[in-house]
Design a protein around this motif. Structure first.
Motif, short mmCIF file in Angstrom:
data_model
loop_
_atom_site.label_atom_id
_atom_site.label_comp_id
_atom_site.label_asym_id
_atom_site.label_seq_id
_atom_site.Cartn_x
_atom_site.Cartn_y
_atom_site.Cartn_z
N GLU A 70 0.82 -1.05 0.06
CA GLU A 70 -0.10 -0.09 0.01
C GLU A 70 0.87 1.19 0.04
O GLU A 70 2.02 1.17 0.54
N ASP A 191 -7.06 -5.42 12.78
CA ASP A 191 -6.14 -4.13 12.98
C ASP A 191 -6.84 -3.38 14.15
O ASP A 191 -8.02 -2.70 14.03
N ASP A 278 -5.82 8.88 4.80
CA ASP A 278 -4.32 8.60 4.50
C ASP A 278 -3.86 9.59 3.72
O ASP A 278 -2.58 9.58 3.37
C1 GAL Z 1 -4.11 1.51 9.43
C2 GAL Z 1 -3.32 2.58 9.17
C3 GAL Z 1 -4.06 3.56 7.99
C4 GAL Z 1 -3.97 2.52 6.70
C5 GAL Z 1 -4.55 0.97 7.13
C6 GAL Z 1 -4.37 0.07 6.05
O1 GAL Z 1 -3.68 0.57 10.39
O2 GAL Z 1 -3.58 3.52 10.33
O3 GAL Z 1 -3.28 4.62 7.78
O4 GAL Z 1 -2.91 2.56 5.98
O5 GAL Z 1 -3.91 0.54 8.32
O6 GAL Z 1 -3.14 -0.34 5.98
#
Ligand code: GAL
Length: 369
Positions: A70, A191, A278
């Protein structure tokens, strides 16, 4: 008393030096060789007096990343490396591209390479706790970078105020759509940030839901944060509601991209407000083109520099000097949380462009000649 890894490293180096200077062999007998001994982390070279002096005894940081697939994490990788090197330290970087078992084994590899401290961007908040145990068992401290590691004795957490990210999204969208049907497309359930982003959104919209002004007609996680999963979710949200949806909040710009693809297919792109996060280039372009309403900009350079600075401090046995704590289910983790910034078409120039996060030329590529 427990010795820090750096202290141990210096002891190893000192022993190596004694051995060279006295030219001893493994049995302590004297022998005539003058070959320099290289420890895993240090090199020896002649000083001006012809003796041997330690040089390059740099702090070595292991950086275990979830993914480099990413845009955001490519920036983190480069900025963290630059920040570490500016501090005179070095970093070994490994990325697992979303594979939990791989991230654990890569962390073991890093630990085996004589690092002084381990910095981790966990793919899975729970599964990575085992990495912390392994690192601690050999005296290596662990820093959670951007994403929290749950139920583990981590030494430090450096991130943004992730609840605030969700609040900024919901504030921007509810200003435009104070009443109506909302869709929430979350991030990866694994996450911890995805949960914080969602919490932030609901901090703002729950009172409006309670009043009956807002109805959340669809609310799903997008597995592994992928645009394709967000696209499938948004398609399902639209078809379940006969396309009658008034606003969408997506947990990041990648998922917002999937959402906007689904809206485009129905001729709805630009007609329904969409929030992301982002400040990815594609999202910045969609904002100036009118298909995405806003994003949340997190200055990654500041995060990378803070994490590098504190990792080096911890590796030296110094105090990180944080002033807040975040509970990770096991302990109160000393933490630093930086401030995110809401970005829309009105302030894009003075935020991400002024900061050099993206060039003006790239952002306006499709709208200006
Ligand atoms: C999160 C991060 C975001 C975004 C997402 C996907 O943990 O804070 O900025 O990138 O993961 O990778």
């Amino acid at each position: 008393m427990k010795r820090s890894f750096m202290q141990l490293k210096h002891i190893v180096l000192a022993l190596a030096l004694i051995c060279v200077v006295s030219a001893c062999n493994g049995n302590g007998e004297l022998k005539s060789t003058q070959e320099p001994i290289m420890s895993a982390n240090s090199s020896l070279q002649s000083d001006s007096g012809g003796g041997l002096a330690p040089v390059g005894d740099k702090i070595k940081i292991g950086f275990s990343m979830d993914t480099l697939l990413e845009e955001r994490w490519l920036k983190d990788k480069d900025l963290f490396k630059a920040a570490v090197e500016a501090l005179g330290a070095e970093v070994i970087i490994m990325a697992a591209n979303g594979d939990d078992a791989k991230q654990i084994s890569q962390a073991e590899t890093l630990i085996g390479q004589g690092i002084d401290i381990l910095v981790v961007v966990p793919h899975n908040a729970e599964a990575t706790a085992v990495i912390v145990k392994k690192a601690h068992s050999v005296g290596i401290k662990v820093v959670a970078y951007d994403r929290l590691i749950k139920n583990a004795d981590i030494d430090l957490y450096v991130s943004f105020d992730n609840e605030k990210v969700g609040e900024l999204q919901a504030e921007a969208i509810t200003k435009l759509v104070p009443r109506g049907k909302y869709v929430y497309i979350g991030g990866a359930d694994t996450d911890n940030n995805a949960h914080l982003f969602k919490k932030g959104v609901f901090n703002i919209i729950q009172p409006m839901i309670d009043k009956g002004d807002i109805r959340v007609v669809y609310d799903q996680w997008a597995k592994d944060w992928t645009p394709v999963n967000a696209l499938a979710n948004m398609k399902a949200a639209l078809s379940a509601n006969d396309n009658r949806v008034d606003a969408v909040i997506a947990a990041n710009d990648a998922t917002a991209g999937g959402v906007i693809q689904a809206l485009t297919a129905q001729g709805l792109a630009g007609k329904i407000p969409v929030a992301g996060q982002d400040a990815e280039l594609a999202a910045a372009q969609r904002i100036v083109e009118g298909t995405q309403t806003m994003t949340v900009y997190k200055p990654i350079k500041a995060l990378a520099e803070k994490a590098a600075e504190l990792a080096v401090k911890l590796a030296k046995g110094e105090n990180a000097g944080t002033d807040r704590k975040v509970n990770n289910g096991k302990i109160e983790v000393p933490s630093v949380l930086l401030l995110p910034i809401a970005v829309d078409k009105f302030n894009i120039d003075e935020t991400i462009i002024a900061d050099g996060f993206h060039s003006r030329e790239d952002v306006y590529k499709n709208v200006e000649k």
